[in-house]
Design a protein around this motif. Sequence first.
Motif, PDB file in Angstrom:
ATOM      1  N   VAL A 156      -5.500   6.259  -0.116  1.00 50.99           N
ATOM      2  CA  VAL A 156      -4.761   5.025   0.138  1.00 50.99           C
ATOM      3  C   VAL A 156      -4.926   4.130  -1.079  1.00 50.99           C
ATOM      4  O   VAL A 156      -6.050   3.802  -1.470  1.00 50.99           O
ATOM      5  N   TYR A 157      -3.803   3.777  -1.678  1.00 48.97           N
ATOM      6  CA  TYR A 157      -3.772   2.827  -2.786  1.00 48.97           C
ATOM      7  C   TYR A 157      -3.279   1.512  -2.227  1.00 48.97           C
ATOM      8  O   TYR A 157      -2.374   1.481  -1.386  1.00 48.97           O
ATOM      9  N   VAL A 178      -8.299   3.143  -3.210  1.00 49.53           N
ATOM     10  CA  VAL A 178      -8.277   2.554  -4.545  1.00 49.53           C
ATOM     11  C   VAL A 178      -7.507   1.244  -4.443  1.00 49.53           C
ATOM     12  O   VAL A 178      -6.397   1.221  -3.904  1.00 49.53           O
ATOM     13  N   TYR A 179      -8.084   0.154  -4.935  1.00 48.26           N
ATOM     14  CA  TYR A 179      -7.414  -1.143  -4.832  1.00 48.26           C
ATOM     15  C   TYR A 179      -7.336  -1.842  -6.177  1.00 48.26           C
ATOM     16  O   TYR A 179      -8.159  -1.641  -7.060  1.00 48.26           O
ATOM     17  N   SER A 181       0.824  -1.208   0.000  1.00 53.72           N
ATOM     18  CA  SER A 181       0.000   0.000   0.000  1.00 53.72           C
ATOM     19  C   SER A 181       0.856   1.254   0.000  1.00 53.72           C
ATOM     20  O   SER A 181       1.974   1.247   0.521  1.00 53.72           O
ATOM     21  N   VAL A 182       0.283   2.316  -0.551  1.00 61.55           N
ATOM     22  CA  VAL A 182       0.892   3.644  -0.459  1.00 61.55           C
ATOM     23  C   VAL A 182      -0.181   4.652  -0.056  1.00 61.55           C
ATOM     24  O   VAL A 182      -1.348   4.525  -0.436  1.00 61.55           O
ATOM     25  N   LEU A 183       0.235   5.638   0.725  1.00 60.99           N
ATOM     26  CA  LEU A 183      -0.618   6.749   1.134  1.00 60.99           C
ATOM     27  C   LEU A 183      -0.121   7.978   0.396  1.00 60.99           C
ATOM     28  O   LEU A 183       1.066   8.308   0.463  1.00 60.99           O
ATOM     29  N   VAL A 184      -1.025   8.652  -0.323  1.00 64.28           N
ATOM     30  CA  VAL A 184      -0.666   9.759  -1.198  1.00 64.28           C
ATOM     31  C   VAL A 184      -1.486  10.986  -0.809  1.00 64.28           C
ATOM     32  O   VAL A 184      -2.702  10.884  -0.621  1.00 64.28           O
ATOM     33  N   ASP A 185      -0.808  12.144  -0.711  1.00 66.87           N
ATOM     34  CA  ASP A 185      -1.552  13.363  -0.376  1.00 66.87           C
ATOM     35  C   ASP A 185      -2.227  13.939  -1.610  1.00 66.87           C
ATOM     36  O   ASP A 185      -2.060  13.439  -2.729  1.00 66.87           O
ATOM     37  N   ARG A 186      -2.996  14.988  -1.413  1.00 68.40           N
ATOM     38  CA  ARG A 186      -3.782  15.564  -2.514  1.00 68.40           C
ATOM     39  C   ARG A 186      -2.924  16.092  -3.646  1.00 68.40           C
ATOM     40  O   ARG A 186      -3.383  16.236  -4.771  1.00 68.40           O
TER      41      ARG A 186
END
Length: 158
Positions: free
Chosen positions: A79-80, A102-103, A31-36
């Motif tokens: 969160v991807y 998103v998965y 997983s990755v957490l991405v900001d706006r």
Amino acid sequence: MAVSDEDLDYLERCVGLARAALDGGDEPFGSVLVDRDGTVLFEGHNEVQGGDQTRHPELAAAQWSVANLDPERRAAATVYTSGEHCPMCAAAHAWVGLGRIVYAASSAQLTRWRAEWGLPAGPVAPLPINAVAPYLVVDGPAPRFEAEMKDLYARAWR
């Protein structure tokens, strides 16, 4: 919102993290957490091989976000993940106020594949994210990754 080309790039990284986890002897989830603004803030993969089955990257991302982001930044983050959140991770995501998920592969796909391979069901019900956290914005699965995720899961559990 549908899975976009930009989303696919982040999912590609998640699948790569899942592959790295598997190659390191762990279960294939990343997983990755991405900001706006598109900045990757956190990334990780399953770390359950030591016996703690709660060491999922989605839970770790939720915990990291509480320690490092204010509520507004959490809500704007995405969160991807290579595989749809389990109920534990979906609940954590909702409780800390993270934004969109998103998965690449769904829990329903994994459940179907495990049944095809004659494997028993897991210890937790494979509920879709919105059955646990009905107000989260969720997109997936991404058909582009179906064959690769099925292969990673097969290598892990067949």
